[in-house]
Design an enzyme around this catalytic site. Structure first.
Site, PDB file in Angstrom:
ATOM      1  N   ASP A  23      -1.833   7.121  -4.567  1.00 14.18           N
ATOM      2  CA  ASP A  23      -0.983   7.086  -5.758  1.00 14.18           C
ATOM      3  C   ASP A  23      -0.686   8.551  -6.136  1.00 14.18           C
ATOM      4  O   ASP A  23       0.170   9.182  -5.537  1.00 14.18           O
ATOM      5  CB  ASP A  23      -1.771   6.310  -6.818  1.00 14.18           C
ATOM      6  CG  ASP A  23      -1.028   6.091  -8.114  1.00 14.18           C
ATOM      7  OD1 ASP A  23       0.065   6.626  -8.285  1.00 14.18           O
ATOM      8  OD2 ASP A  23      -1.555   5.385  -9.001  1.00 14.18           O
ATOM      9  N   ARG A  44      -8.622  -8.702  -5.378  1.00 14.57           N
ATOM     10  CA  ARG A  44      -8.839  -8.082  -4.065  1.00 14.57           C
ATOM     11  C   ARG A  44      -8.735  -9.083  -2.923  1.00 14.57           C
ATOM     12  O   ARG A  44      -8.429  -8.731  -1.793  1.00 14.57           O
ATOM     13  CB  ARG A  44     -10.243  -7.453  -3.993  1.00 14.57           C
ATOM     14  CG  ARG A  44     -10.457  -6.273  -4.908  1.00 14.57           C
ATOM     15  CD  ARG A  44     -11.754  -5.565  -4.518  1.00 14.57           C
ATOM     16  NE  ARG A  44     -12.245  -4.691  -5.574  1.00 14.57           N
ATOM     17  CZ  ARG A  44     -11.837  -3.445  -5.778  1.00 14.57           C
ATOM     18  NH1 ARG A  44     -10.902  -2.926  -5.024  1.00 14.57           N
ATOM     19  NH2 ARG A  44     -12.348  -2.720  -6.744  1.00 14.57           N
TER      20      ARG A  44
HETATM   21  P1  IMP Z   1      -4.902   8.296  -6.797  1.00 11.61           P
HETATM   22  O1  IMP Z   1      -6.098   9.159  -6.985  1.00 11.61           O
HETATM   23  O2  IMP Z   1      -3.973   8.367  -7.990  1.00 11.61           O
HETATM   24  O3  IMP Z   1      -4.156   8.564  -5.502  1.00 11.61           O
HETATM   25  O4  IMP Z   1      -5.383   6.794  -6.774  1.00 11.61           O
HETATM   26  C1  IMP Z   1      -6.062   6.261  -5.693  1.00 11.61           C
HETATM   27  C2  IMP Z   1      -6.888   5.056  -6.040  1.00 11.61           C
HETATM   28  O5  IMP Z   1      -6.452   4.435  -7.252  1.00 11.61           O
HETATM   29  C3  IMP Z   1      -6.741   3.991  -4.972  1.00 11.61           C
HETATM   30  O6  IMP Z   1      -7.688   4.135  -3.965  1.00 11.61           O
HETATM   31  C4  IMP Z   1      -6.901   2.711  -5.769  1.00 11.61           C
HETATM   32  O7  IMP Z   1      -8.257   2.378  -5.871  1.00 11.61           O
HETATM   33  C5  IMP Z   1      -6.376   3.035  -7.129  1.00 11.61           C
HETATM   34  N1  IMP Z   1      -4.961   2.636  -7.294  1.00 11.61           N
HETATM   35  C6  IMP Z   1      -3.867   3.409  -7.304  1.00 11.61           C
HETATM   36  N2  IMP Z   1      -2.744   2.690  -7.470  1.00 11.61           N
HETATM   37  C7  IMP Z   1      -3.141   1.403  -7.540  1.00 11.61           C
HETATM   38  C8  IMP Z   1      -2.429   0.145  -7.680  1.00 11.61           C
HETATM   39  O8  IMP Z   1      -1.192   0.059  -7.759  1.00 11.61           O
HETATM   40  N3  IMP Z   1      -3.216  -0.963  -7.701  1.00 11.61           N
HETATM   41  C9  IMP Z   1      -4.578  -0.946  -7.614  1.00 11.61           C
HETATM   42  N4  IMP Z   1      -5.262   0.186  -7.475  1.00 11.61           N
HETATM   43  C10 IMP Z   1      -4.559   1.356  -7.430  1.00 11.61           C
END
Ligand code: IMP
Length: 180
Positions: free
Chosen positions: A107, A169
């Site tokens: 994300d 999940r």
């Molecule tokens: P980041 O650090 O913002 O890249 O987020 C990574 C983590 O956030 C992922 O491994 C997911 O566990 C969670 N995450 C990010 N976006 C989503 C989503 O749309 N649905 C569910 N979990 C998400």
């Protein structure tokens, strides 16, 4: 699974079907078999979300490899807290190894950026990232993401390992949140 799914206070529409996921995952396994042959990569699966993606991906990987698990958390509900915690770390010597991190979704990239820093201190030869999903509009980090199945808009999704507050999940399809 139904076309519309209610989890706690949010509703979700069916978005990416499992058959389409399987097609992409098979292609990715084949690419890895070709590109990493002879390197005996260590796959590092990021729990909890990547468990289904990793299982499907690794069933298609036929080259010699090892598999390890780490647990990182940064999300609460539908938002990142901005604080990454390594709840379960990597207890292996990875010096000189080819590492492939397996993530459910990238994300903002904050979670992996944090983890990559720790990993590079352990002196691997190279680190690659494989993600089932990528949200390019939200991604603000600089590290390369080598393998991606689907790039999606900046919207919250569940299923295929991904959760909303612990739920969702177990779906083999991916669902997208209905806003409003
Ligand atoms: P980041 O650090 O913002 O890249 O987020 C990574 C983590 O956030 C992922 O491994 C997911 O566990 C969670 N995450 C990010 N976006 C989503 C989503 O749309 N649905 C569910 N979990 C998400």
């Amino acid at each position: 699974m139904p076309d519309t799914w209610k989890l706690k206070d949010k509703s979700f529409n069916k978005y990416i079907l499992n058959e389409d996921i399987q097609t992409k995952v098979r292609e990715l396994s084949a690419r890895i078999n070709t590109e990493l042959d002879g390197k005996v990569p260590l796959f590092v699966v990021v729990l909890n979300g990547a468990f289904i993606f990793a299982s499907d991906l690794l069933k298609g990987v036929t080259i010699d490899c090892e598999i390890a698990f780490v647990k990182l958390t940064s999300y609460q509900g539908v938002k990142s807290t901005g604080v990454v915690q390594q709840v379960m770390g990597l207890d292996l010597n990875i010096k000189g190894r080819t590492i492939v991190i397996i993530e459910d979704i990238v994300d903002t990239g904050l979670t992996l950026e944090h983890f990559l820093k720790t990993l590079w201190e352990m002196e691997p030869a190279e680190v690659k990232v494989a993600a089932c999903l990528l949200k390019p509009e939200a991604f603000h980090s600089k590290f390369p993401i080598d393998y991606v199945c689907f790039s999606i808009p900046n919207e919250f999704v569940v299923g295929y390992g991904l959760d909303y507050d612990g739920l969702g999940r177990n779906s083999s399809d991916i669902y997208k949140i209905i806003e409003g």
